[in-house]
Scaffold this active site. Structure first.
Site, PDB file in Angstrom:
ATOM      1  N   THR A  52      26.731   5.875 -10.105  1.00 12.14           N
ATOM      2  CA  THR A  52      25.581   6.729  -9.782  1.00 12.14           C
ATOM      3  C   THR A  52      24.705   6.222  -8.643  1.00 12.14           C
ATOM      4  O   THR A  52      23.930   6.986  -8.086  1.00 12.14           O
ATOM      5  CB  THR A  52      24.684   6.916 -11.029  1.00 12.14           C
ATOM      6  OG1 THR A  52      24.267   5.631 -11.485  1.00 12.14           O
ATOM      7  CG2 THR A  52      25.418   7.656 -12.120  1.00 12.14           C
ATOM      8  N   ASP A  53      24.827   4.928  -8.289  1.00 12.46           N
ATOM      9  CA  ASP A  53      23.856   4.368  -7.342  1.00 12.46           C
ATOM     10  C   ASP A  53      23.845   5.072  -5.985  1.00 12.46           C
ATOM     11  O   ASP A  53      22.782   5.374  -5.456  1.00 12.46           O
ATOM     12  CB  ASP A  53      24.091   2.871  -7.157  1.00 12.46           C
ATOM     13  CG  ASP A  53      23.607   2.077  -8.363  1.00 12.46           C
ATOM     14  OD1 ASP A  53      22.974   2.689  -9.258  1.00 12.46           O
ATOM     15  OD2 ASP A  53      23.852   0.864  -8.421  1.00 12.46           O
ATOM     16  N   SER A  55      29.937   2.246  -7.487  1.00 17.04           N
ATOM     17  CA  SER A  55      29.561   3.108  -6.361  1.00 17.04           C
ATOM     18  C   SER A  55      29.027   2.299  -5.194  1.00 17.04           C
ATOM     19  O   SER A  55      29.147   2.699  -4.049  1.00 17.04           O
ATOM     20  CB  SER A  55      28.576   4.186  -6.797  1.00 17.04           C
ATOM     21  OG  SER A  55      27.257   3.747  -6.762  1.00 17.04           O
ATOM     22  N   THR A  60      30.215   3.672 -13.635  1.00 12.89           N
ATOM     23  CA  THR A  60      29.797   3.565 -15.028  1.00 12.89           C
ATOM     24  C   THR A  60      30.531   4.516 -15.958  1.00 12.89           C
ATOM     25  O   THR A  60      30.787   4.194 -17.108  1.00 12.89           O
ATOM     26  CB  THR A  60      28.282   3.836 -15.138  1.00 12.89           C
ATOM     27  OG1 THR A  60      27.618   2.980 -14.231  1.00 12.89           O
ATOM     28  CG2 THR A  60      27.788   3.562 -16.534  1.00 12.89           C
TER      29      THR A  60
END
Ligand SMILES: *[C@@H]1O[C@H](CO)[C@@H](O)[C@H](O)[C@H]1NC(C)=O
Ligand SMILES: *[C@@H]1O[C@H](CO)[C@@H](O)[C@H](O)[C@H]1NC(C)=O
Ligand SMILES: *[C@@H]1O[C@H](CO)[C@@H](O)[C@H](O)[C@H]1NC(C)=O
Ligand SMILES: *[C@@H]1O[C@H](CO)[C@@H](O)[C@H](O)[C@H]1NC(C)=O
Ligand SMILES: *[C@@H]1O[C@H](CO)[C@@H](O)[C@H](O)[C@H]1NC(C)=O
Ligand SMILES: *[C@@H]1O[C@H](CO)[C@@H](O)[C@H](O)[C@H]1NC(C)=O
Ligand SMILES: *[C@@H]1O[C@H](CO)[C@@H](O)[C@H](O)[C@H]1NC(C)=O
Ligand SMILES: *[C@@H]1O[C@H](CO)[C@@H](O)[C@H](O)[C@H]1NC(C)=O
Length: 380
Positions: free
Chosen positions: A141-142, A107, A60
């Protein structure tokens, strides 16, 4: 270009005592003004400033979206490293940054192969280079916390490794990516950040990579270590650490210099009325290690527990019992009710337990050694 720069460096170094300075150029064809001995390219070189390498994976922080109010549905990893630097020119007041585009994926598509490549490159380009202050890894970020944990375990030269992402796409109003990136580079360049392992820097907070987890699927204040708290924070882009450097209890450093692959480890989620066939399915599918996201302190149903014992004793596959709860510990005493060598995760959540078990299996550790490592033993 390289030879010319070095010659210039030599002439300036010999000609006067003032440090080398190559300001940014506006030449789009070749925006790089300096290449170091590892072949890393810099858009600026002001030798009095610390040098930081940004390893870009996508996600992102690099995303783009056609709408400034859409915060979902964007394409992760759409924008490259130069665009990141262009978006945050203030980082050039803090450091000289070189970019390494290690991948361009969201990610969710980061693999253990990519993690090994990343850790090896950080060890080579940052740890192995005395002119480099630290590393920044931009990441979706996941599953950022898994990458952060992996780098914390496998890069151990005392230089800061900062993992950073963004919750909002770069085109959203109040996109968080640019400021997060500035803060991440600032911490990576800071002498105060040395000897603290890898850290996640987002939303003005500095959190230990060993403990951090994503606590909210959407909001900016998502990365937290719930019981352990933050290591520090940033105010007006100045880092403040609450404590001197400290090592998490039980943390061990692993070398991946000779590791070429990480064995498969599956995570199984515990739930009411759970059946034991998911465990056998994982074994039959080729898992070399299994982590259970147990209920409470590692709990599973009675029949599942028999199956765990069967798999440990008869298949020789290590099973680590962690917790599906957001925080808390799984102590060995809570899960060792039978004859098998149950392994408790301690304070590591299922995702971090999976990463650690993979590293231990890659080092050919046996069941006893794995149990000891999870119990926080500093033995080999
Ligand atoms: C821009 O860089 C390219 C490649 O190094 C070079 O050929 C060109 O002359 C440069 N242009 C200017 C205006 O300096
Ligand atoms: C640095 O730039 C050169 C020439 O543009 C390129 O071949 C090389 O791959 C770049 N290095 C990195 C690490 O991206
Ligand atoms: C180089 O960095 C120093 C700060 O360390 C700053 O004072 C100086 O102005 C910079 N030089 C240029 C040309 O940006
Ligand atoms: C940054 O890198 C340059 C080029 O390698 C080097 O001359 C300089 O000393 C480095 N800066 C610091 C603060 O180490
Ligand atoms: C960099 O620092 C100079 C001098 O303090 C300041 O004028 C300039 O606005 C800063 N640049 C950015 C992009 O923050
Ligand atoms: C990696 O392999 C080389 C060559 O066999 C050996 O010298 C070195 O000690 C090994 N490193 C580690 C960390 O095992
Ligand atoms: C697994 O569950 C099945 C019923 O679904 C049961 O028949 C079997 O005995 C269980 N296996 C173990 C090892 O308990
Ligand atoms: C595991 O490895 C250690 C260290 O090599 C060894 O002392 C121990 O006997 C091994 N345990 C088993 C069960 O193989």
């Amino acid at each position: 270009m390289f030879a010319y720069i070095n010659l210039l460096y030599l002439l300036i170094a010999v000609g006067s005592a003032s440090p080398i300075v190559y300001p940014r150029t506006t030449n789009d064809t070749n925006p790089f003004v300096f290449t170091n001995s590892n072949g890393l390219n810099f858009t600026q070189m002001n030798a009095t400033l610390p040098n930081v390498t940004i390893f870009a994976t996508g996600g992102t922080i690099a995303g783009s979206s056609s709408s400034t109010t859409a915060t979902t549905g964007y394409t992760s990893g759409a924008v490259g490293i130069l665009t990141l630097i262009d978006a945050v020119p203030a980082i050039l007041n803090i450091s000289n940054v070189a970019g390494v585009q290690i991948s361009n994926v969201g990610s969710e598509d980061v693999t253990s192969t990519l993690l090994l490549k990343m850790a090896k490159q950080i060890n080579e380009f940052v740890c192995g280079d005395p002119t480099m202050a630290g590393a920044v890894v931009t990441h979706g970020t996941d599953v950022l916390e898994e990458t952060a944990f992996f780098l914390d375990a496998t890069v151990n030269c005392g230089k800061p490794v900062i993992i950073v992402g963004a919750m909002r796409p770069s085109t959203a109003i109040s996109a968080d990516g640019p400021y997060n990136l500035l803060e991440a580079v600032t911490v990576a360049a800071s002498p105060l950040a040395k000897d603290r392992g890898a850290m996640v820097v987002m939303n003005d907070r500095i959190v230990s990579a060993y403990y951090v987890t994503k606590t909210n699927a959407n909001t900016l204040d998502t990365f937290k270590a719930i019981e352990m708290g933050n290591l520090g924070e940033l105010i007006s882009d100045t880092p403040y650490f609450f404590y001197p450097p400290v090592k998490p209890t039980g943390k061990k450093a692993y070398s991946i210099a000779n590791v070429t692959s990480i064995p498969r480890v599956d995570i199984l989620f515990a739930y009411e009325d759970m059946h034991n066939d998911t465990l056998y399915n994982a074994v039959l599918s080729g898992a070399k290690g299994i982590v259970i996201a147990g209920a409470g302190a590692g709990g599973v149903s009675t029949s599942f527990n028999y199956a765990i014992e069967d798999v440990i004793n008869n298949y020789g596959i290590p099973i680590v019992q962690s917790t599906r709860a957001m925080s808390g510990e799984v102590p060995t005493s809570d899960i060792s009710t039978d004859s098998a060598l149950h392994i408790a995760s301690g304070y590591l959540n299922p995702m971090k337990s999976r990463v650690l078990l993979g590293i231990l299996l890659a080092h050919n550790k046996n069941m006893t050694q794995i149990a000891k490592a999870f119990a926080g033993s500093t033995d080999d």
